[in-house]
Design an enzyme around this catalytic site. Structure first.
Site, PDB file in Angstrom:
ATOM      1  N   GLU A   1       0.736  -1.234  -0.081  1.00 44.17           N
ATOM      2  CA  GLU A   1      -0.130  -0.060  -0.130  1.00 44.17           C
ATOM      3  C   GLU A   1       0.930   1.182   0.173  1.00 44.17           C
ATOM      4  O   GLU A   1       0.792   2.206  -0.764  1.00 44.17           O
ATOM      5  CB  GLU A   1      -0.863   0.042   1.147  1.00 44.17           C
ATOM      6  CG  GLU A   1      -2.177  -1.010   1.132  1.00 44.17           C
ATOM      7  CD  GLU A   1      -2.509  -1.065   2.638  1.00 44.17           C
ATOM      8  OE1 GLU A   1      -3.903  -1.777   2.271  1.00 44.17           O
ATOM      9  OE2 GLU A   1      -2.220  -0.918   3.357  1.00 44.17           O
TER      10      GLU A   1
ATOM     11  N   LYS B   1     -13.088   5.551  12.368  1.00 43.32           N
ATOM     12  CA  LYS B   1     -11.771   5.332  12.204  1.00 43.32           C
ATOM     13  C   LYS B   1     -10.915   6.905  12.732  1.00 43.32           C
ATOM     14  O   LYS B   1      -9.650   6.592  12.568  1.00 43.32           O
ATOM     15  CB  LYS B   1     -11.228   5.134  10.615  1.00 43.32           C
ATOM     16  CG  LYS B   1     -11.858   4.093  10.041  1.00 43.32           C
ATOM     17  CD  LYS B   1     -11.099   2.577  10.678  1.00 43.32           C
ATOM     18  CE  LYS B   1     -11.737   1.196  10.290  1.00 43.32           C
ATOM     19  NZ  LYS B   1     -11.385   1.175   8.725  1.00 43.32           N
TER      20      LYS B   1
HETATM   21  C1  5RP Z   1      -5.112  -3.211   4.848  1.00 48.00           C
HETATM   22  C2  5RP Z   1      -5.118  -1.741   5.313  1.00 48.00           C
HETATM   23  C3  5RP Z   1      -6.736  -1.199   5.230  1.00 48.00           C
HETATM   24  O1  5RP Z   1      -6.660  -0.256   4.506  1.00 48.00           O
HETATM   25  C4  5RP Z   1      -7.096  -0.925   6.774  1.00 48.00           C
HETATM   26  O2  5RP Z   1      -7.014  -2.104   7.601  1.00 48.00           O
HETATM   27  C5  5RP Z   1      -8.682  -0.794   6.601  1.00 48.00           C
HETATM   28  O3  5RP Z   1      -9.412  -2.028   6.182  1.00 48.00           O
HETATM   29  P1  5RP Z   1     -11.021  -1.647   6.385  1.00 48.00           P
HETATM   30  O4  5RP Z   1     -11.597  -0.984   5.186  1.00 48.00           O
HETATM   31  O5  5RP Z   1     -11.460  -3.232   6.189  1.00 48.00           O
HETATM   32  O6  5RP Z   1     -11.350  -1.420   7.843  1.00 48.00           O
HETATM   33  O7  5RP Z   1      -4.448  -0.875   5.928  1.00 48.00           O
HETATM   34  O8  5RP Z   1      -3.601  -3.379   5.131  1.00 48.00           O
END
Ligand code: 5RP
Length: 231
Positions: free
Chosen positions: A104, A122
């Site tokens: 990422e 979040k």
């Molecule tokens: C994966 C990530 C995801 O973006 C993060 O975990 C958020 O995931 P979700 O949209 O399922 O809450 O960093 O490595």
């Protein structure tokens, strides 16, 4: 919660234009974005190419007929869209809940614009309640764990570093064949300082702090979609 994730993903979709080179994130929110993107491509005949940030996203995008490329063929991207595990008001992020933060970060650094999509849960005042993912190479694990513990303590944080396990009791492996240590720090008062310190630990491939990378976050709340732009 899925409705909120969908609202954030739908808003991000309005940033996509035909001809763009996209970075596609990983996780449940990014997955919804990829589904919506494929629908829009079919509906409007959008021409795009995309780089996925994980094998899971690659498989999803392939199954939906989204044309894929690599950073070797296409080293610069126009826009990357991805979720996050935590974000603060300065748009510092914790990522890696899906063990994909190495790819990422590479993909999102290659993009001219990186936009985060998330539901309101979040957003935090101080990062760190979500355990910070640390991708480490399998060689020298205990030495690396102790080195990381010392470095983390030196910048004023503290907490247990635990290997991420699967439900069957085996260690989680990343797409790159590495392991994940989750640092249970509780709070990270100075994320940039910790990120800088971690950047110097040999054996740590990448940490999940994304500092100064996101251009904006599209946050879906029960009151509607809110956009936070980085100052
Ligand atoms: C994966 C990530 C995801 O973006 C993060 O975990 C958020 O995931 P979700 O949209 O399922 O809450 O960093 O490595």
């Amino acid at each position: 919660m899925d409705e909120l994730k969908k609202a954030a993903a739908a808003e991000a979709l309005t940033l996509v234009e035909s001809g763009m080179r996209l970075g596609l994130g990983t996780g449940s929110t990014a997955k919804i974005f990829v589904d919506l993107l494929a629908e829009r491509m079919k509906r409007e005949g959008l021409k795009l190419i995309a780089v996925p940030t994980s094998e899971a996203t690659r498989l999803q995008a392939e199954s939906l007929g989204i044309p894929l490329t690599t950073l070797d063929e296409t080293p610069e991207l126009d826009l990357a869209i991805d979720g996050a595990d935590e974000l603060d008001a300065q748009l510092n992020l914790i990522k890696g809940g899906g063990a994909a933060h190495l790819r990422e970060k590479i993909v999102e650094l290659a993009a001219k614009r990186f936009v985060v999509i998330a539901d309101e849960t979040k957003e935090v005042a101080v990062l760190g309640k979500f355990p910070l993912p640390l991708e480490v190479v399998p060689f020298g694990l205990e030495a690396t764990r102790q080195h990381l513990t010392r470095v983390i303590e030196k910048v004023g944080c503290a907490g247990e570093l635990r290997f991420r396990m699967k439900a069957d009791g085996t260690l989680v492996k990343t797409d790159g064949g590495n392991l994940i240590l989750d640092a249970h720090l509780g709070s990270i008062p100075d994320p940039a300082r910790l990120a800088d310190a971690l950047d110097h630990v040999t054996g740590l491939v990448e940490h999940g702090l994304f500092i100064g990378m996101a251009e904006r976050a599209i946050l879906a709340t029960h009151q509607g979609v809110r956009v936070i732009k980085r100052a």
